[in-house]
Design an enzyme around this catalytic site. Structure first.
Site, mmCIF file in Angstrom:
data_model
loop_
_atom_site.group_PDB
_atom_site.id
_atom_site.type_symbol
_atom_site.label_atom_id
_atom_site.label_comp_id
_atom_site.label_asym_id
_atom_site.label_seq_id
_atom_site.Cartn_x
_atom_site.Cartn_y
_atom_site.Cartn_z
ATOM 1 N N PHE A 128 0.867 -1.180 0.000
ATOM 2 C CA PHE A 128 0.000 0.000 0.000
ATOM 3 C C PHE A 128 0.903 1.228 0.000
ATOM 4 O O PHE A 128 1.564 1.534 0.989
ATOM 5 C CB PHE A 128 -0.931 0.055 1.209
ATOM 6 C CG PHE A 128 -1.872 1.233 1.117
ATOM 7 C CD1 PHE A 128 -3.045 1.136 0.388
ATOM 8 C CD2 PHE A 128 -1.560 2.438 1.718
ATOM 9 C CE1 PHE A 128 -3.900 2.228 0.266
ATOM 10 C CE2 PHE A 128 -2.401 3.536 1.602
ATOM 11 C CZ PHE A 128 -3.580 3.428 0.874
ATOM 12 N N ASP A 183 9.686 2.920 1.491
ATOM 13 C CA ASP A 183 8.501 3.703 1.844
ATOM 14 C C ASP A 183 8.326 3.632 3.360
ATOM 15 O O ASP A 183 7.744 2.693 3.890
ATOM 16 C CB ASP A 183 7.277 3.150 1.120
ATOM 17 C CG ASP A 183 6.007 3.938 1.431
ATOM 18 O OD1 ASP A 183 6.006 4.709 2.409
ATOM 19 O OD2 ASP A 183 5.013 3.773 0.698
ATOM 20 N N LYS A 222 3.095 11.447 6.675
ATOM 21 C CA LYS A 222 2.304 11.254 7.891
ATOM 22 C C LYS A 222 2.867 12.002 9.096
ATOM 23 O O LYS A 222 2.630 13.188 9.263
ATOM 24 C CB LYS A 222 2.114 9.770 8.168
ATOM 25 C CG LYS A 222 1.283 9.059 7.108
ATOM 26 C CD LYS A 222 0.855 7.677 7.529
ATOM 27 C CE LYS A 222 0.112 6.924 6.424
ATOM 28 N NZ LYS A 222 -1.161 7.526 6.036
#
Length: 404
Positions: free
Chosen positions: A145, A230, A259
């Protein structure tokens, strides 16, 4: 049909009527939050055990971050990249130093950082590695994801994320996560990068087998391929280290951050690498109006300062050890089949006899604890790193109560 009788029902009904149904939130409406706790419009308090998918590593309303934002709001919030501003240089220098790299390319959302990394890898492949034009390929892992843009869902293996968005962007090879042999077979002369999550979050907090990340590092070095990590969800303290890659002593060529970099205050993301990688860009070849804006830089600088002390990484290590020890006691009890994760991050597979992940999440909400399900029977636990041990234990007590 009877009209809504509570503020919660009224607001949810209005949202359902006037917003696209691309999310299925738990049925509560948050009005305020502080630290690890949120309060809804009815005045009921909930322990946040999700932390905005790690965007809120430092808790809701963190005073240092809020004050940094307030001070910057009184000065300047946006210049675009048409002009320099006085927070940009320090932000780039301090973040690069935290990552042990030379350069930063700031963006806003995590998906933007991934898209930027794809463009970076392809441009590097053509200009530095010498791959023939139009032939660059990137190897990714199944169950990944990385975001929801058209290009990113083109290499997703999740039918829910991918279906009905074709035609899809070519140039990606998908291999099983954790399988070095499959990765080695997929790499060709046209491969420019391997893009993986050091821990797969959305897939259920999947930790790769020991030796996998070092193996990826060795393979990419041997074949002159960029290793792109990531760390948008796994990085910046969540696992007990600044980056999840550190647990196996691995340094990738490129970090993708987001984030928690914005502290839950503003969206901030970044691609961080050395000059031999990010140096491929020339003016006009990539950009973002809001990327690296003064407000974002002010908040992110404070995030970097907080991480430089190691305090939050240590806290995630200590509380994470406690979290996993307690969750481990539930395995094999007929309630939980498996627990995975690192630091203050866990994927908990609920025995299907107990209910679906959604049902368990709703039952926990009724007891004042907020988590979120993924892939059927799994719930994710990722509280803010500022949570107290007492509150963490209380949250775990509610989980035990729900599981009987």
């Amino acid at each position: 049909m009877e009209p809504p009788v509570t503020a919660t029902e009224d607001l949810i009904a209005s949202a359902e009527a006037h917003s696209a149904h691309n999310y299925h939130p738990l049925p509560l409406v948050v009005a305020s939050a502080e630290g690890a706790w949120m309060t809804d419009v009815e005045g009921r308090r909930y322990l946040d055990m999700l932390a905005g998918y790690s965007a809120l590593n430092f808790g809701h309303g963190n005073r240092r971050l809020v004050e940094a934002a307030k001070k910057q709001l009184d000065r300047v919030t946006l210049t675009s990249r048409a002009f320099h501003h006085d927070r940009f240089a320090e932000f780039c220098a301090r973040l690069a130093a935290l990552c042990g790299k030379d350069m930063v390319l700031p963006m806003n959302t995590g998906a933007e950082a991934v898209e930027t990394a794809v463009k970076t890898a392809r441009k590097w492949g053509y200009r530095v590695k010498g791959v023939p034009d139009g032939r660059a390929r990137i190897v990714v892992a199944s169950d990944n994801f990385h975001g929801r843009t058209t290009t990113i869902v083109s290499f997703s293996t999740d039918p829910e994320a991918r279906a009905d968005y074709g035609p899809y962007t070519p140039g990606f090879d998908i291999v099983p996560y954790g399988d070095l042999d499959a990765l080695r077979e997929a790499v060709t002369d046209d491969t420019v990068a391997v893009l993986i999550e050091p821990i797969q979050g959305e897939a259920g907090v999947l930790v790769p087998p020991p030796g996998y990340l070092p193996g990826v590092r060795e393979l990419t070095s041997d074949y002159n391929v960029l290793f792109i990590a990531d760390e948008i969800q796994s990085g910046l303290g969540r696992t007990g280290r600044t980056f999840a890659c550190e647990h196996e002593g691995v340094v990738p060529d490129v970090y993708l951050l987001g984030k928690a970099l914005g502290g839950g205050v503003v969206p901030v993301s970044a691609v961080v690498a050395n000059a031999d990688v990010l140096g491929v860009f020339r003016p006009g070849e990539h950009g973002s109006t809001f990327g690296g804006n003064p407000l974002a830089c002010a908040v992110a600088l404070e995030v970097v300062a907080m991480l430089e002390t190691g305090e939050f990484q240590q806290r995630a290590t200590e509380l994470g050890d406690h979290l996993h020890a307690e969750l481990g006691l539930l395995v094999g009890s007929g309630k939980v089949t498996e627990v995975r994760g690192r630091g203050l991050w866990a994927g908990v597979d609920i025995d299907p006899a107990q209910g679906t992940g959604r049902e368990i999440s709703e039952k926990l909400m009724d007891l004042g604890v907020l988590v979120k399900d993924t892939h059927g029977s799994t719930i994710r636990i990722a509280p803010p790193l500022v949570i107290s041990k007492e509150d963490l234990d209380w949250g775990l007590d509610q989980l035990r109560a729900v599981l009987g």
